[in-house]
Design a protein around this motif. Structure first.
Motif, PDB file in Angstrom:
ATOM      1  N   GLU A 216       0.816  -1.209   0.000  1.00 52.02           N
ATOM      2  CA  GLU A 216       0.000   0.000   0.000  1.00 52.02           C
ATOM      3  C   GLU A 216       0.853   1.263   0.000  1.00 52.02           C
ATOM      4  O   GLU A 216       0.496   2.272  -0.627  1.00 52.02           O
ATOM      5  CB  GLU A 216      -0.935  -0.013   1.210  1.00 52.02           C
ATOM      6  N   THR A 217       1.980   1.245   0.694  1.00 51.04           N
ATOM      7  CA  THR A 217       2.854   2.421   0.743  1.00 51.04           C
ATOM      8  C   THR A 217       3.341   2.787  -0.651  1.00 51.04           C
ATOM      9  O   THR A 217       3.347   3.962  -1.048  1.00 51.04           O
ATOM     10  CB  THR A 217       4.052   2.152   1.674  1.00 51.04           C
ATOM     11  N   ALA A 218       3.774   1.766  -1.416  1.00 49.77           N
ATOM     12  CA  ALA A 218       4.254   2.008  -2.769  1.00 49.77           C
ATOM     13  C   ALA A 218       3.130   2.494  -3.677  1.00 49.77           C
ATOM     14  O   ALA A 218       3.336   3.372  -4.536  1.00 49.77           O
ATOM     15  CB  ALA A 218       4.871   0.736  -3.333  1.00 49.77           C
ATOM     16  N   LEU A 219       1.924   1.936  -3.511  1.00 49.70           N
ATOM     17  CA  LEU A 219       0.794   2.356  -4.349  1.00 49.70           C
ATOM     18  C   LEU A 219       0.369   3.783  -4.047  1.00 49.70           C
ATOM     19  O   LEU A 219       0.034   4.558  -4.962  1.00 49.70           O
ATOM     20  CB  LEU A 219      -0.383   1.393  -4.151  1.00 49.70           C
ATOM     21  N   ARG A 220       0.385   4.166  -2.754  1.00 48.74           N
ATOM     22  CA  ARG A 220       0.034   5.539  -2.401  1.00 48.74           C
ATOM     23  C   ARG A 220       1.040   6.526  -2.978  1.00 48.74           C
ATOM     24  O   ARG A 220       0.686   7.640  -3.368  1.00 48.74           O
ATOM     25  CB  ARG A 220      -0.037   5.686  -0.878  1.00 48.74           C
ATOM     26  N   TYR A 221       2.278   6.128  -3.059  1.00 50.18           N
ATOM     27  CA  TYR A 221       3.332   7.003  -3.582  1.00 50.18           C
ATOM     28  C   TYR A 221       3.064   7.406  -5.031  1.00 50.18           C
ATOM     29  O   TYR A 221       3.334   8.546  -5.435  1.00 50.18           O
ATOM     30  CB  TYR A 221       4.678   6.298  -3.465  1.00 50.18           C
ATOM     31  N   ILE A 222       2.511   6.497  -5.832  1.00 47.32           N
ATOM     32  CA  ILE A 222       2.227   6.812  -7.244  1.00 47.32           C
ATOM     33  C   ILE A 222       0.744   7.112  -7.477  1.00 47.32           C
ATOM     34  O   ILE A 222       0.320   7.347  -8.618  1.00 47.32           O
ATOM     35  CB  ILE A 222       2.665   5.651  -8.163  1.00 47.32           C
ATOM     36  N   GLU A 223      -0.043   7.035  -6.353  1.00 47.40           N
ATOM     37  CA  GLU A 223      -1.472   7.344  -6.430  1.00 47.40           C
ATOM     38  C   GLU A 223      -2.189   6.459  -7.461  1.00 47.40           C
ATOM     39  O   GLU A 223      -2.949   6.929  -8.312  1.00 47.40           O
ATOM     40  CB  GLU A 223      -1.693   8.833  -6.744  1.00 47.40           C
ATOM     41  N   GLU A 224      -1.902   5.160  -7.387  1.00 47.85           N
ATOM     42  CA  GLU A 224      -2.542   4.174  -8.252  1.00 47.85           C
ATOM     43  C   GLU A 224      -3.087   3.031  -7.395  1.00 47.85           C
ATOM     44  O   GLU A 224      -2.639   2.825  -6.256  1.00 47.85           O
ATOM     45  CB  GLU A 224      -1.538   3.606  -9.269  1.00 47.85           C
ATOM     46  N   ASP A 225      -4.076   2.306  -7.950  1.00 47.89           N
ATOM     47  CA  ASP A 225      -4.522   1.097  -7.243  1.00 47.89           C
ATOM     48  C   ASP A 225      -3.753  -0.106  -7.792  1.00 47.89           C
ATOM     49  O   ASP A 225      -3.110  -0.038  -8.833  1.00 47.89           O
ATOM     50  CB  ASP A 225      -6.032   0.903  -7.367  1.00 47.89           C
ATOM     51  N   SER A 228      -4.220  -1.534 -11.473  1.00 47.61           N
ATOM     52  CA  SER A 228      -3.751  -0.749 -12.616  1.00 47.61           C
ATOM     53  C   SER A 228      -2.281  -0.978 -12.933  1.00 47.61           C
ATOM     54  O   SER A 228      -1.827  -0.634 -14.031  1.00 47.61           O
ATOM     55  CB  SER A 228      -3.995   0.743 -12.357  1.00 47.61           C
ATOM     56  N   VAL A 229      -1.530  -1.564 -12.005  1.00 44.96           N
ATOM     57  CA  VAL A 229      -0.099  -1.743 -12.237  1.00 44.96           C
ATOM     58  C   VAL A 229       0.357  -3.199 -12.208  1.00 44.96           C
ATOM     59  O   VAL A 229       1.330  -3.571 -12.878  1.00 44.96           O
ATOM     60  CB  VAL A 229       0.729  -0.926 -11.203  1.00 44.96           C
ATOM     61  N   VAL A 230      -0.313  -4.032 -11.411  1.00 46.92           N
ATOM     62  CA  VAL A 230       0.082  -5.443 -11.334  1.00 46.92           C
ATOM     63  C   VAL A 230      -0.123  -6.099 -12.702  1.00 46.92           C
ATOM     64  O   VAL A 230      -1.145  -5.922 -13.361  1.00 46.92           O
ATOM     65  CB  VAL A 230      -0.730  -6.185 -10.257  1.00 46.92           C
ATOM     66  N   GLY A 231       0.867  -6.815 -13.155  1.00 51.04           N
ATOM     67  CA  GLY A 231       0.834  -7.457 -14.462  1.00 51.04           C
ATOM     68  C   GLY A 231       1.569  -6.676 -15.526  1.00 51.04           C
ATOM     69  O   GLY A 231       1.736  -7.158 -16.655  1.00 51.04           O
ATOM     70  N   SER A 232       2.022  -5.480 -15.190  1.00 47.58           N
ATOM     71  CA  SER A 232       2.764  -4.645 -16.141  1.00 47.58           C
ATOM     72  C   SER A 232       4.265  -4.789 -15.916  1.00 47.58           C
ATOM     73  O   SER A 232       4.705  -5.002 -14.774  1.00 47.58           O
ATOM     74  CB  SER A 232       2.366  -3.173 -15.975  1.00 47.58           C
ATOM     75  N   PRO A 233       5.051  -4.620 -16.968  1.00 52.02           N
ATOM     76  CA  PRO A 233       6.509  -4.562 -16.768  1.00 52.02           C
ATOM     77  C   PRO A 233       6.834  -3.369 -15.876  1.00 52.02           C
ATOM     78  O   PRO A 233       6.217  -2.304 -16.000  1.00 52.02           O
ATOM     79  CB  PRO A 233       7.060  -4.378 -18.173  1.00 52.02           C
ATOM     80  N   ILE A 234       7.794  -3.522 -14.966  1.00 52.27           N
ATOM     81  CA  ILE A 234       8.081  -2.493 -13.990  1.00 52.27           C
ATOM     82  C   ILE A 234       8.483  -1.178 -14.664  1.00 52.27           C
ATOM     83  O   ILE A 234       8.184  -0.106 -14.163  1.00 52.27           O
ATOM     84  CB  ILE A 234       9.184  -2.978 -13.005  1.00 52.27           C
ATOM     85  N   GLU A 236       7.242   0.103 -17.204  1.00 55.72           N
ATOM     86  CA  GLU A 236       6.079   0.798 -17.754  1.00 55.72           C
ATOM     87  C   GLU A 236       5.174   1.362 -16.657  1.00 55.72           C
ATOM     88  O   GLU A 236       4.130   1.940 -16.956  1.00 55.72           O
ATOM     89  CB  GLU A 236       5.276  -0.146 -18.644  1.00 55.72           C
ATOM     90  N   THR A 237       5.571   1.205 -15.404  1.00 58.96           N
ATOM     91  CA  THR A 237       4.784   1.731 -14.283  1.00 58.96           C
ATOM     92  C   THR A 237       5.293   3.114 -13.904  1.00 58.96           C
ATOM     93  O   THR A 237       6.393   3.509 -14.273  1.00 58.96           O
ATOM     94  CB  THR A 237       4.890   0.790 -13.067  1.00 58.96           C
ATOM     95  N   PRO A 238       4.485   3.874 -13.148  1.00 62.10           N
ATOM     96  CA  PRO A 238       4.914   5.229 -12.728  1.00 62.10           C
ATOM     97  C   PRO A 238       6.189   5.237 -11.881  1.00 62.10           C
ATOM     98  O   PRO A 238       6.832   6.289 -11.795  1.00 62.10           O
ATOM     99  CB  PRO A 238       3.718   5.732 -11.921  1.00 62.10           C
ATOM    100  N   TRP A 239       6.562   4.148 -11.284  1.00 58.78           N
ATOM    101  CA  TRP A 239       7.800   4.127 -10.502  1.00 58.78           C
ATOM    102  C   TRP A 239       9.013   4.347 -11.389  1.00 58.78           C
ATOM    103  O   TRP A 239      10.056   4.784 -10.951  1.00 58.78           O
ATOM    104  CB  TRP A 239       7.955   2.805  -9.733  1.00 58.78           C
TER     105      TRP A 239
END
Length: 239
Positions: A216-225, A228-234, A236-239
């Motif tokens: 949850e800490t990492a998700l709050r940092y990028i303001e995503e649920d 929306s990010v699980v299953g994506s190449p890292i 391609e994520t906001p991180w």
């Protein structure tokens, strides 16, 4: 190792049957195969019954490196004098890693000592191996009646020993599976504890770089649920 208790000793611990130079290494093999004191109750009863019936012997048994002469007295029903003689023969089987047949033992000159009253008049033992080729015990039969024992009978006793070896490998594989399951469970608990740490941004990636989870800490940092990010190449994520 200390010597076995004397016949006149009312108390005192019987020495282990086996006193080989590679004892510690072979004990490690026993541990891997889950063959330790108190863990073998009934495991090889069927096989020893087969051996006793097959050769019409008074007693058949399996002993491993951590067995004692007292074990023979308690489990096989041999007297103290018989235990010492049988222990000596079992030790020879392990040390020489070859079958041993003692016919008409009262006149057997190959025995370590002159057979005394009450000791078995017949003994046949074969080594019990594990897959690495290490001898860690003996399958044997004893009888109070002298007899001959042919090469073919020795081979059949060896077949029983092989059945025991196969059972040991099954125990080893089962023990390994239980150990791996425990390790995975412990690793999962450790990872879950890290994942739930509110003071850390944590994510888990597949070997190809795909995000499989994030806290949850990492998700709050990028303001995503998470969805929306699980299953994506890292990358391609906001991180």
């Amino acid at each position: 190792m200390s010597n076995a208790s004397s016949p006149d000793s009312e108390q005192g611990v019987e020495a282990p049957i086996f006193k080989t130079d590679e004892m510690e290494e072979q004990l490690d093999v026993l541990r891997r195969h889950d063959v330790l004191e108190g863990r073998l109750e009934g495991t090889f009863d069927r096989m020893t019954r087969i051996a006793a019936d097959l050769f019409d012997a008074e007693a058949a048994f399996v002993v491993f490196l951590n067995s004692s002469q007292q074990w023979l007295e308690d489990r096989v029903g041999l007297g103290r004098s018989a235990c010492r003689a049988v222990a000596s023969w079992c030790t020879r089987v392990v040390e020489e890693d070859t079958p041993l047949v003692v016919d008409r033992t009262r006149t057997d000159t190959a025995s370590d000592a002159q057979t005394q009253e009450g000791e078995p008049d017949f003994y046949a033992g074969v080594p019990v191996h594990v897959s690495a080729g290490t001898c860690i015990g003996v399958c044997a039969i004893v009888d109070s009646i002298p007899r001959s024992f042919s090469d073919s009978q020795t081979r059949r006793l060896g077949d029983v020993g092989q059945m025991i070896s196969e059972k040991l490998e099954q125990r080893c594989q089962a023990s390994s599976k239980r150990r791996l399951a425990r390790e995975r469970k412990e690793m999962s608990h450790r990872f879950q504890a890290i994942l739930e740490d509110p003071n850390m941004m944590v994510g888990a990636l597949d070997v190809d770089g795909t995000l499989v989870d994030a806290n949850e800490t990492a998700l709050r940092y990028i303001e995503e649920d998470r969805e929306s990010v699980v299953g994506s190449p890292i990358w391609e994520t906001p991180w």
